[in-house]
Design a protein around this motif. Sequence first.
Motif, PDB file in Angstrom:
ATOM      1  N   GLY A 105       0.821  -1.203   0.000  1.00 20.91           N
ATOM      2  CA  GLY A 105       0.000   0.000   0.000  1.00 20.91           C
ATOM      3  C   GLY A 105       0.850   1.245   0.000  1.00 20.91           C
ATOM      4  N   GLU A 106       0.183   2.378   0.135  1.00 18.28           N
ATOM      5  CA  GLU A 106       0.865   3.661   0.144  1.00 18.28           C
ATOM      6  C   GLU A 106       0.930   4.182   1.567  1.00 18.28           C
ATOM      7  OE1 GLU A 106      -1.135   6.037  -2.820  1.00 18.28           O
ATOM      8  OE2 GLU A 106      -0.024   5.007  -4.390  1.00 18.28           O
ATOM      9  N   TYR A 107       2.142   4.417   2.025  1.00 22.04           N
ATOM     10  CA  TYR A 107       2.371   4.815   3.404  1.00 22.04           C
ATOM     11  C   TYR A 107       2.940   6.228   3.502  1.00 22.04           C
ATOM     12  CZ  TYR A 107       1.866  -0.103   4.708  1.00 22.04           C
ATOM     13  OH  TYR A 107       1.375  -1.361   4.905  1.00 22.04           O
ATOM     14  N   PHE A 108       2.513   6.929   4.547  1.00 23.25           N
ATOM     15  CA  PHE A 108       3.179   8.184   4.896  1.00 23.25           C
ATOM     16  C   PHE A 108       3.008   8.406   6.382  1.00 23.25           C
ATOM     17  CE2 PHE A 108      -1.148   9.641   4.108  1.00 23.25           C
ATOM     18  CZ  PHE A 108      -1.367  10.581   5.115  1.00 23.25           C
ATOM     19  N   CYS A 109       3.815   9.279   6.949  1.00 26.36           N
ATOM     20  CA  CYS A 109       3.661   9.557   8.362  1.00 26.36           C
ATOM     21  C   CYS A 109       3.507  11.045   8.595  1.00 26.36           C
ATOM     22  CB  CYS A 109       4.808   8.972   9.175  1.00 26.36           C
ATOM     23  SG  CYS A 109       6.106  10.124   9.517  1.00 26.36           S
ATOM     24  N   GLU A 110       2.999  11.357   9.769  1.00 25.45           N
ATOM     25  CA  GLU A 110       2.707  12.724  10.163  1.00 25.45           C
ATOM     26  C   GLU A 110       3.374  12.985  11.506  1.00 25.45           C
ATOM     27  OE1 GLU A 110      -1.461  14.941   9.983  1.00 25.45           O
ATOM     28  OE2 GLU A 110      -1.403  13.456  11.577  1.00 25.45           O
ATOM     29  N   ALA A 111       4.083  14.094  11.602  1.00 22.05           N
ATOM     30  CA  ALA A 111       4.732  14.480  12.859  1.00 22.05           C
ATOM     31  C   ALA A 111       3.955  15.639  13.473  1.00 22.05           C
ATOM     32  CB  ALA A 111       6.177  14.908  12.593  1.00 22.05           C
ATOM     33  N   SER A 112       3.678  15.536  14.771  1.00 18.92           N
ATOM     34  CA  SER A 112       2.986  16.632  15.450  1.00 18.92           C
ATOM     35  C   SER A 112       3.457  16.721  16.888  1.00 18.92           C
ATOM     36  CB  SER A 112       1.468  16.425  15.401  1.00 18.92           C
ATOM     37  OG  SER A 112       1.122  15.200  16.000  1.00 18.92           O
ATOM     38  N   ASN A 113       3.538  17.939  17.397  1.00 22.14           N
ATOM     39  CA  ASN A 113       3.932  18.122  18.795  1.00 22.14           C
ATOM     40  C   ASN A 113       3.039  19.140  19.501  1.00 22.14           C
ATOM     41  OD1 ASN A 113       4.789  20.525  17.709  1.00 22.14           O
ATOM     42  ND2 ASN A 113       6.899  20.379  18.421  1.00 22.14           N
ATOM     43  N   GLY A 114       1.885  19.430  18.906  1.00 24.44           N
ATOM     44  CA  GLY A 114       0.954  20.349  19.532  1.00 24.44           C
ATOM     45  C   GLY A 114       1.245  21.807  19.244  1.00 24.44           C
ATOM     46  N   ILE A 115       2.325  22.089  18.514  1.00 30.26           N
ATOM     47  CA  ILE A 115       2.685  23.464  18.171  1.00 30.26           C
ATOM     48  C   ILE A 115       2.666  23.610  16.655  1.00 30.26           C
ATOM     49  CG2 ILE A 115       4.494  25.232  18.274  1.00 30.26           C
ATOM     50  CD1 ILE A 115       5.452  23.744  20.857  1.00 30.26           C
ATOM     51  N   GLY A 116       1.946  24.586  16.168  1.00 34.36           N
ATOM     52  CA  GLY A 116       1.900  24.793  14.725  1.00 34.36           C
ATOM     53  C   GLY A 116       1.161  23.646  14.039  1.00 34.36           C
ATOM     54  N   LEU A 117       1.321  23.576  12.730  1.00 28.05           N
ATOM     55  CA  LEU A 117       0.652  22.535  11.962  1.00 28.05           C
ATOM     56  C   LEU A 117       1.458  21.247  11.993  1.00 28.05           C
ATOM     57  CD1 LEU A 117      -0.296  24.656   8.819  1.00 28.05           C
ATOM     58  CD2 LEU A 117      -1.855  23.811  10.575  1.00 28.05           C
ATOM     59  N   SER A 118       0.742  20.128  11.975  1.00 31.62           N
ATOM     60  CA  SER A 118       1.461  18.853  11.857  1.00 31.62           C
ATOM     61  C   SER A 118       2.007  18.765  10.438  1.00 31.62           C
ATOM     62  CB  SER A 118       0.526  17.682  12.163  1.00 31.62           C
ATOM     63  OG  SER A 118      -0.578  17.696  11.291  1.00 31.62           O
ATOM     64  N   GLN A 119       3.083  18.025  10.271  1.00 37.82           N
ATOM     65  CA  GLN A 119       3.753  17.915   8.975  1.00 37.82           C
ATOM     66  C   GLN A 119       3.743  16.470   8.496  1.00 37.82           C
ATOM     67  OE1 GLN A 119       5.074  20.508   7.227  1.00 37.82           O
ATOM     68  NE2 GLN A 119       4.511  21.993   8.796  1.00 37.82           N
ATOM     69  N   LYS A 120       3.530  16.287   7.206  1.00 38.04           N
ATOM     70  CA  LYS A 120       3.507  14.945   6.627  1.00 38.04           C
ATOM     71  C   LYS A 120       4.658  14.794   5.643  1.00 38.04           C
ATOM     72  CE  LYS A 120      -1.562  14.539   6.569  1.00 38.04           C
ATOM     73  NZ  LYS A 120      -2.036  15.837   7.010  1.00 38.04           N
ATOM     74  N   CYS A 121       5.148  13.561   5.537  1.00 36.82           N
ATOM     75  CA  CYS A 121       6.131  13.292   4.496  1.00 36.82           C
ATOM     76  C   CYS A 121       5.383  12.857   3.243  1.00 36.82           C
ATOM     77  CB  CYS A 121       7.111  12.203   4.946  1.00 36.82           C
ATOM     78  SG  CYS A 121       6.360  10.597   5.166  1.00 36.82           S
ATOM     79  N   SER A 122       6.096  12.767   2.140  1.00 39.97           N
ATOM     80  CA  SER A 122       5.438  12.358   0.890  1.00 39.97           C
ATOM     81  C   SER A 122       5.073  10.877   0.961  1.00 39.97           C
ATOM     82  CB  SER A 122       6.361  12.626  -0.297  1.00 39.97           C
ATOM     83  OG  SER A 122       7.575  11.958  -0.110  1.00 39.97           O
ATOM     84  N   VAL A 123       4.029  10.526   0.246  1.00 36.10           N
ATOM     85  CA  VAL A 123       3.525   9.157   0.232  1.00 36.10           C
ATOM     86  C   VAL A 123       4.506   8.253  -0.522  1.00 36.10           C
ATOM     87  CG1 VAL A 123       1.662   7.678  -0.593  1.00 36.10           C
ATOM     88  CG2 VAL A 123       1.152   9.935   0.358  1.00 36.10           C
ATOM     89  N   LYS A 124       4.784   7.083   0.056  1.00 41.04           N
ATOM     90  CA  LYS A 124       5.657   6.119  -0.606  1.00 41.04           C
ATOM     91  C   LYS A 124       4.958   4.769  -0.658  1.00 41.04           C
ATOM     92  CE  LYS A 124       9.919   8.455   0.611  1.00 41.04           C
ATOM     93  NZ  LYS A 124      11.215   8.389   1.240  1.00 41.04           N
ATOM     94  N   ARG A 125       5.070   4.120  -1.792  1.00 42.05           N
ATOM     95  CA  ARG A 125       4.407   2.829  -1.970  1.00 42.05           C
ATOM     96  C   ARG A 125       5.342   1.673  -1.591  1.00 42.05           C
ATOM     97  NH1 ARG A 125       0.041   0.566  -3.899  1.00 42.05           N
ATOM     98  NH2 ARG A 125       0.164  -1.486  -4.884  1.00 42.05           N
ATOM     99  N   MET A 126       4.800   0.749  -0.823  1.00 43.19           N
ATOM    100  CA  MET A 126       5.536  -0.477  -0.492  1.00 43.19           C
ATOM    101  C   MET A 126       4.807  -1.647  -1.144  1.00 43.19           C
ATOM    102  SD  MET A 126       6.660  -2.159   3.158  1.00 43.19           S
ATOM    103  CE  MET A 126       5.039  -2.641   3.773  1.00 43.19           C
ATOM    104  N   GLN A 127       5.540  -2.396  -1.940  1.00 44.84           N
ATOM    105  CA  GLN A 127       4.996  -3.552  -2.634  1.00 44.84           C
ATOM    106  C   GLN A 127       5.532  -4.820  -1.964  1.00 44.84           C
ATOM    107  OE1 GLN A 127       2.954  -3.456  -5.572  1.00 44.84           O
ATOM    108  NE2 GLN A 127       2.696  -5.627  -5.140  1.00 44.84           N
ATOM    109  N   VAL A 128       4.606  -5.657  -1.513  1.00 42.20           N
ATOM    110  CA  VAL A 128       5.047  -6.902  -0.867  1.00 42.20           C
ATOM    111  C   VAL A 128       4.834  -8.061  -1.830  1.00 42.20           C
ATOM    112  CG1 VAL A 128       4.739  -8.453   1.097  1.00 42.20           C
ATOM    113  CG2 VAL A 128       4.424  -5.990   1.394  1.00 42.20           C
TER     114      VAL A 128
END
Length: 103
Positions: free
Chosen positions: A80-103
């Motif tokens: 599937g297509e995975y990405f993560c989001e970083a947040s610490n309660g200050i400002g907007l949370s940030q996401k990385c670009s989506v990356k596909r993992m093929q199993v």
Amino acid sequence: VAPTTPVCEVPSSAMTGTVVQLSCKETEGSPPSEYQWYKNGVALLEKTGAGSARAANITYTMNKKSGTLLFNTVTKNDTGEYFCEASNGIGLSQKCSVKRMQV
């Protein structure tokens, strides 16, 4: 300090039955960010106990503090297509670009 865009490491392909770790990290945020992984746009659940994970047919461990998503044995269902989001309660949370993992 608000988090910066995290760096995601997602393998593009993995062999069925192997151990696979996805990682997500950003270093600017203060306090340190917590990380949330998404698969195909849906937030992944955090499972801690092995019993509950098995019951829900979840094959991974997500650590919100370190940003790792660990699959003990990947299956074709984990493709599937995975990405993560970083947040610490200050400002907007940030996401990385989506990356596909093929199993």
